[in-house]
Scaffold this motif. Structure first.
Motif, PDB file in Angstrom:
ATOM      1  N   ILE A 295      -5.055  16.550  14.953  1.00  0.00           N
ATOM      2  CA  ILE A 295      -5.369  17.970  14.808  1.00  0.00           C
ATOM      3  C   ILE A 295      -6.882  18.203  14.799  1.00  0.00           C
ATOM      4  CG2 ILE A 295      -3.227  18.422  13.576  1.00  0.00           C
ATOM      5  CD1 ILE A 295      -4.903  18.760  11.045  1.00  0.00           C
ATOM      6  N   LEU A 296      -7.622  17.166  15.167  1.00  0.00           N
ATOM      7  CA  LEU A 296      -9.079  17.291  15.321  1.00  0.00           C
ATOM      8  C   LEU A 296      -9.440  16.963  16.771  1.00  0.00           C
ATOM      9  CD1 LEU A 296     -10.295  15.494  12.056  1.00  0.00           C
ATOM     10  CD2 LEU A 296     -10.163  17.962  12.471  1.00  0.00           C
ATOM     11  N   PRO A 297      -9.095  17.859  17.689  1.00  0.00           N
ATOM     12  CA  PRO A 297      -9.298  17.572  19.117  1.00  0.00           C
ATOM     13  C   PRO A 297     -10.751  17.742  19.550  1.00  0.00           C
ATOM     14  CG  PRO A 297      -8.395  19.766  18.852  1.00  0.00           C
ATOM     15  CD  PRO A 297      -8.494  19.185  17.467  1.00  0.00           C
ATOM     16  N   VAL A 298     -11.549  16.736  19.263  1.00  0.00           N
ATOM     17  CA  VAL A 298     -12.966  16.793  19.645  1.00  0.00           C
ATOM     18  C   VAL A 298     -13.080  16.554  21.143  1.00  0.00           C
ATOM     19  CG1 VAL A 298     -15.226  15.728  19.340  1.00  0.00           C
ATOM     20  CG2 VAL A 298     -13.693  16.004  17.377  1.00  0.00           C
ATOM     21  N   PRO A 299     -13.752  17.439  21.883  1.00  0.00           N
ATOM     22  CA  PRO A 299     -13.896  17.244  23.334  1.00  0.00           C
ATOM     23  C   PRO A 299     -14.674  15.973  23.648  1.00  0.00           C
ATOM     24  CG  PRO A 299     -15.330  19.016  22.564  1.00  0.00           C
ATOM     25  CD  PRO A 299     -14.441  18.662  21.415  1.00  0.00           C
ATOM     26  N   THR A 300     -14.331  15.356  24.746  1.00  0.00           N
ATOM     27  CA  THR A 300     -14.899  14.061  25.100  1.00  0.00           C
ATOM     28  C   THR A 300     -16.123  14.209  26.001  1.00  0.00           C
ATOM     29  OG1 THR A 300     -12.700  13.077  25.004  1.00  0.00           O
ATOM     30  CG2 THR A 300     -14.402  11.819  26.140  1.00  0.00           C
ATOM     31  N   LYS A 301     -17.196  13.535  25.616  1.00  0.00           N
ATOM     32  CA  LYS A 301     -18.379  13.478  26.481  1.00  0.00           C
ATOM     33  C   LYS A 301     -18.150  12.411  27.552  1.00  0.00           C
ATOM     34  CE  LYS A 301     -21.458  12.494  23.389  1.00  0.00           C
ATOM     35  NZ  LYS A 301     -22.802  12.196  22.853  1.00  0.00           N
ATOM     36  N   HIS A 302     -18.494  12.739  28.764  1.00  0.00           N
ATOM     37  CA  HIS A 302     -18.318  11.784  29.858  1.00  0.00           C
ATOM     38  C   HIS A 302     -19.627  11.092  30.254  1.00  0.00           C
ATOM     39  CE1 HIS A 302     -14.165  12.986  30.438  1.00  0.00           C
ATOM     40  NE2 HIS A 302     -14.554  14.245  30.416  1.00  0.00           N
ATOM     41  N   ALA A 303     -20.724  11.536  29.667  1.00  0.00           N
ATOM     42  CA  ALA A 303     -22.019  10.931  29.981  1.00  0.00           C
ATOM     43  C   ALA A 303     -22.899  11.001  28.735  1.00  0.00           C
ATOM     44  CB  ALA A 303     -22.689  11.669  31.145  1.00  0.00           C
ATOM     45  N   SER A 423     -10.868  25.494  20.556  1.00  0.00           N
ATOM     46  CA  SER A 423     -11.783  26.594  20.900  1.00  0.00           C
ATOM     47  C   SER A 423     -13.053  26.569  20.067  1.00  0.00           C
ATOM     48  CB  SER A 423     -11.072  27.937  20.690  1.00  0.00           C
ATOM     49  OG  SER A 423     -10.842  28.173  19.310  1.00  0.00           O
ATOM     50  N   ALA A 424     -13.204  25.582  19.189  1.00  0.00           N
ATOM     51  CA  ALA A 424     -14.358  25.560  18.281  1.00  0.00           C
ATOM     52  C   ALA A 424     -15.546  24.802  18.848  1.00  0.00           C
ATOM     53  CB  ALA A 424     -13.955  24.945  16.944  1.00  0.00           C
ATOM     54  N   LEU A 425     -15.302  23.798  19.678  1.00  0.00           N
ATOM     55  CA  LEU A 425     -16.377  22.955  20.202  1.00  0.00           C
ATOM     56  C   LEU A 425     -16.327  22.917  21.721  1.00  0.00           C
ATOM     57  CD1 LEU A 425     -16.007  19.878  17.792  1.00  0.00           C
ATOM     58  CD2 LEU A 425     -17.465  21.881  17.472  1.00  0.00           C
ATOM     59  N   ARG A 426     -17.487  22.698  22.320  1.00  0.00           N
ATOM     60  CA  ARG A 426     -17.553  22.553  23.771  1.00  0.00           C
ATOM     61  C   ARG A 426     -18.551  21.466  24.137  1.00  0.00           C
ATOM     62  NH1 ARG A 426     -21.687  24.900  26.854  1.00  0.00           N
ATOM     63  NH2 ARG A 426     -23.380  25.791  25.600  1.00  0.00           N
ATOM     64  N   VAL A 427     -18.352  20.854  25.290  1.00  0.00           N
ATOM     65  CA  VAL A 427     -19.265  19.829  25.797  1.00  0.00           C
ATOM     66  C   VAL A 427     -20.238  20.479  26.767  1.00  0.00           C
ATOM     67  CG1 VAL A 427     -19.448  17.691  27.124  1.00  0.00           C
ATOM     68  CG2 VAL A 427     -17.561  17.996  25.515  1.00  0.00           C
ATOM     69  N   THR A 428     -21.511  20.185  26.602  1.00  0.00           N
ATOM     70  CA  THR A 428     -22.521  20.768  27.491  1.00  0.00           C
ATOM     71  C   THR A 428     -22.513  20.072  28.846  1.00  0.00           C
ATOM     72  OG1 THR A 428     -24.243  19.255  26.729  1.00  0.00           O
ATOM     73  CG2 THR A 428     -23.974  21.319  25.522  1.00  0.00           C
ATOM     74  N   ARG A 429     -23.111  20.744  29.809  1.00  0.00           N
ATOM     75  CA  ARG A 429     -23.248  20.185  31.146  1.00  0.00           C
ATOM     76  C   ARG A 429     -24.272  19.051  31.121  1.00  0.00           C
ATOM     77  NH1 ARG A 429     -24.406  24.910  35.141  1.00  0.00           N
ATOM     78  NH2 ARG A 429     -26.533  24.649  34.353  1.00  0.00           N
ATOM     79  N   ARG A 430     -24.160  18.125  32.036  1.00  0.00           N
ATOM     80  CA  ARG A 430     -25.109  17.014  32.106  1.00  0.00           C
ATOM     81  C   ARG A 430     -26.522  17.546  32.368  1.00  0.00           C
ATOM     82  NH1 ARG A 430     -23.757  11.621  35.160  1.00  0.00           N
ATOM     83  NH2 ARG A 430     -25.635  11.197  33.918  1.00  0.00           N
ATOM     84  N   ARG A 431     -27.489  16.897  31.734  1.00  0.00           N
ATOM     85  CA  ARG A 431     -28.884  17.322  31.899  1.00  0.00           C
ATOM     86  C   ARG A 431     -29.335  17.178  33.350  1.00  0.00           C
ATOM     87  NH1 ARG A 431     -31.122  13.922  28.756  1.00  0.00           N
ATOM     88  NH2 ARG A 431     -30.642  15.028  26.823  1.00  0.00           N
ATOM     89  N   SER A 432     -28.835  16.168  34.051  1.00  0.00           N
ATOM     90  CA  SER A 432     -29.210  15.970  35.457  1.00  0.00           C
ATOM     91  C   SER A 432     -28.746  17.153  36.314  1.00  0.00           C
ATOM     92  CB  SER A 432     -28.598  14.670  35.980  1.00  0.00           C
ATOM     93  OG  SER A 432     -27.187  14.688  35.824  1.00  0.00           O
ATOM     94  N   VAL A 433     -27.593  17.748  35.960  1.00  0.00           N
ATOM     95  CA  VAL A 433     -27.101  18.929  36.693  1.00  0.00           C
ATOM     96  C   VAL A 433     -27.977  20.132  36.368  1.00  0.00           C
ATOM     97  CG1 VAL A 433     -25.144  20.499  37.007  1.00  0.00           C
ATOM     98  CG2 VAL A 433     -24.752  18.036  36.727  1.00  0.00           C
TER      99      VAL A 433
END
Length: 535
Positions: A295-303, A423-433
């Motif tokens: 019940i703690l669905p933390v979004p996954t960072k891919h980079a 809906s509480a957390l989001r992963v940011t876009r890669r800095r290279s993008v």
């Protein structure tokens, strides 16, 4: 085979039976599995499985027999270390085997650091000399006082099948519905972590926030946890029990928090731990009374150069929480107002956090606030009186989200975030993008502050959160963080996290590329007075 599902639910219970030779271990297991007294049993039985429908909880039990011989000691130790519960046997017709529990077996379990609950079982009840009756409760009371790991005691007879199934029912129950996380046997009170969890549940069920559960709210709670409503007479009966036993447990508005906590303490004292556990598990708690990972669905960072941030929905919720608890409307949270927010918060992962004591409803509650230890303590803007401003409040949340998204989400849920956790957390876009697009959607930026000793790193961090300059030099030996809002042209705000890198830690940091990936910008400091002298 794992004993838990991916969601942390028990899929099996492993019970190891140990005790002196001749105390009836193998006969007990065989009688439980076959519901008949065995005419012949081998010295040690192979693992025996009781199917999932054997007991009401619907969880299969695997019973492991053991030998107490010296040549089998290594195997015995291995089995004990793998046990979910331990059944220790003695023979009712051999008093010496009962004495051996406290002189050998129980100390041995402690020596081996066995953490499983223990069920003490007297076998061969039918062979006890009737001329020497024994009061089990009186005999076991001092032993249980000394060895708190003993969950319960029971006597049985494999020959007459008296209480044989009950032995492994109690063992299973001790695993599925353990006492230790909920109740302090010595103090006869609910444990602090249990109180925090139950208080959060009470607050979630108190929809009108009037400090009491009305009959309708009690009914909704009952249906949610047990799939069955309470009849009006049952509600009256519950309130009567509380009113008779504890002052302030029921008000004109309904069942108070004090009454709610009392009811659960009563369930536990009466041996109905499954009732309290059903409530806790329905609201997402695991066996350690922490919110389950599922019940703690933390979004996954891919980079490595991606970060996790709070969403606008979560920030709006936090702004509302700040306004709700800012009771004097002065734009800052005093310690007492701040305390109320985090009274249901989970413990800090750092050194068990600072413990703050206060009395609430005549119970001593230990409150573990998330920002009372490093790296959060003194990391954000405060008023001259030491109160936390709205910028400081949101900055602390931004810092916690950056450093430990899972812990941040657990705190959000514990203080009442009712939206979808995803809906509480989001992963940011890669800095290279971001560089390619020449724009960023990030709201939180991470700045590393480098420099030699006495170059002013700490002074820079202090000034960023409004601290006055001090000429007293105090070296920073560990990594330190501060966070604050930065006003942009146009009126929008971003949060900047400054991370002070001690001079001694630079080499280690630079050797880890993933650590550097978190850095959006770096600041290098030097002492300009020293440069002028050198010139």
């Amino acid at each position: 085979m794992p004993s838990r599902s991916a969601a942390g639910v028990r899929t099996g219970v492993r019970v190891v039976v140990a005790g002196d030779r001749g105390t009836g271990k193998s006969s007990l297991i065989s009688a439980a599995a076959s519901d008949a007294f065995p005419e012949y049993v081998p010295a040690v039985l192979p693992p025996t499985r009781l199917p999932s429908d054997f007991y009401p909880d619907g969880v299969p039990v695997t019973i492991v027999d053991t030998s107490s011989s010296m040549e089998s000691r290594i195997k015995l130790i291995d089995e004990l270390k793998r046990a979910d519960a331990v059944v220790l046997t003695y023979a009712c017709d051999q008093p010496m085997t009962l004495s051996r529990l406290s002189s050998f077996w129980l100390p041995e379990l402690r020596k081996l650091e066995i953490k499983a609950p223990v069920i003490v079982v007297g076998c061969k009840l039918d062979l006890r000399d009737e001329r020497q009756p024994m009061n089990l409760e009186q005999v076991m009371a001092p032993i249980m006082q000394q060895f708190r790991e003993i969950e319960t005691c029971i006597e049985c007879s494999s020959a007459t099948l008296i209480q044989v199934p009950d032995v492994f029912y109690y063992a299973q129950k001790a695993v599925l519905h353990p006492t230790a996380p909920l109740f302090d046997q010595e103090k006869q009170t609910l444990k602090p972590r249990c109180i925090r969890a139950l208080k959060r549940i009470f607050m979630l069920c108190d929809h009108d926030m009037d400090g009491a559960l009305s009959d309708a709210e009690l009914n909704e709670f009952q249906v949610k946890c047990f799939n069955a409503p309470l009849q009006p007479a049952e509600i009256v009966g519950v309130k009567r029990v509380v009113q008779e036993r504890i002052r302030g447990g029921v008000s004109d508005l309904g069942l108070t928090l004090e009454g709610f906590l009392f009811l659960h303490a009563l369930f536990i004292e009466k041996g109905r731990l499954e009732t309290t556990w059903a409530v806790l598990r329905k609201f997402g708690y695991n066996d350690e009374l922490k919110l389950r990972d599922d019940i703690l669905p933390v979004p996954t960072k891919h980079a490595p150069d991606q970060t996790v941030e709070l969403t606008n929905e979560a920030i709006d919720f936090l702004r509302g929480i700040f306004r709700l608890y800012d009771s004097d409307n002065d734009g800052s949270l005093q310690p007492s107002e701040f305390d109320d927010i985090f009274v249901t918060a989970p413990e800090s992962k750092t050194l068990e956090a600072l413990t703050i004591y206060f009395y609430c409803f005549n119970l001593l509650i230990f409150v573990f606030f998330p920002w009372t230890v490093d790296p959060y303590v003194d990391a954000a803007e405060r008023t001259p009186q030491g109160n936390l401003t709205i910028n400081g409040f949101l900055s602390e949340w931004a810092l916690m989200t950056t450093l430990d998204p899972s812990y941040c989400l657990a705190n959000l849920i514990c203080i009442g975030y009712g939206g979808d956790p995803t809906s509480a957390l989001r992963v940011t876009r890669r800095r290279s993008v971001d560089r390619k697009k020449k724009q960023t959607e990030k709201n939180v930026f991470h700045c590393f502050v480098f420099g030699p000793k006495k170059s002013g790193k700490s002074a820079l961090l202090n000034s960023f959160i409004g601290r006055t300059f001090s000429s007293n030099y105090t070296p920073t030996n560990d990594v330190r963080y501060v966070a604050n809002a930065v006003e942009q042209i146009g009126g929008s705000q971003k949060t900047l996290i400054l991370q002070e890198i001690p001079e001694d830690g630079v080499k280690k940091l630079l050797s880890n590329k993933e650590c550097l990936a978190a850095c959006d910008v770096a600041v290098f400091l030097y002492d300009s007075l020293w440069v002028e002298v050198e010139e």
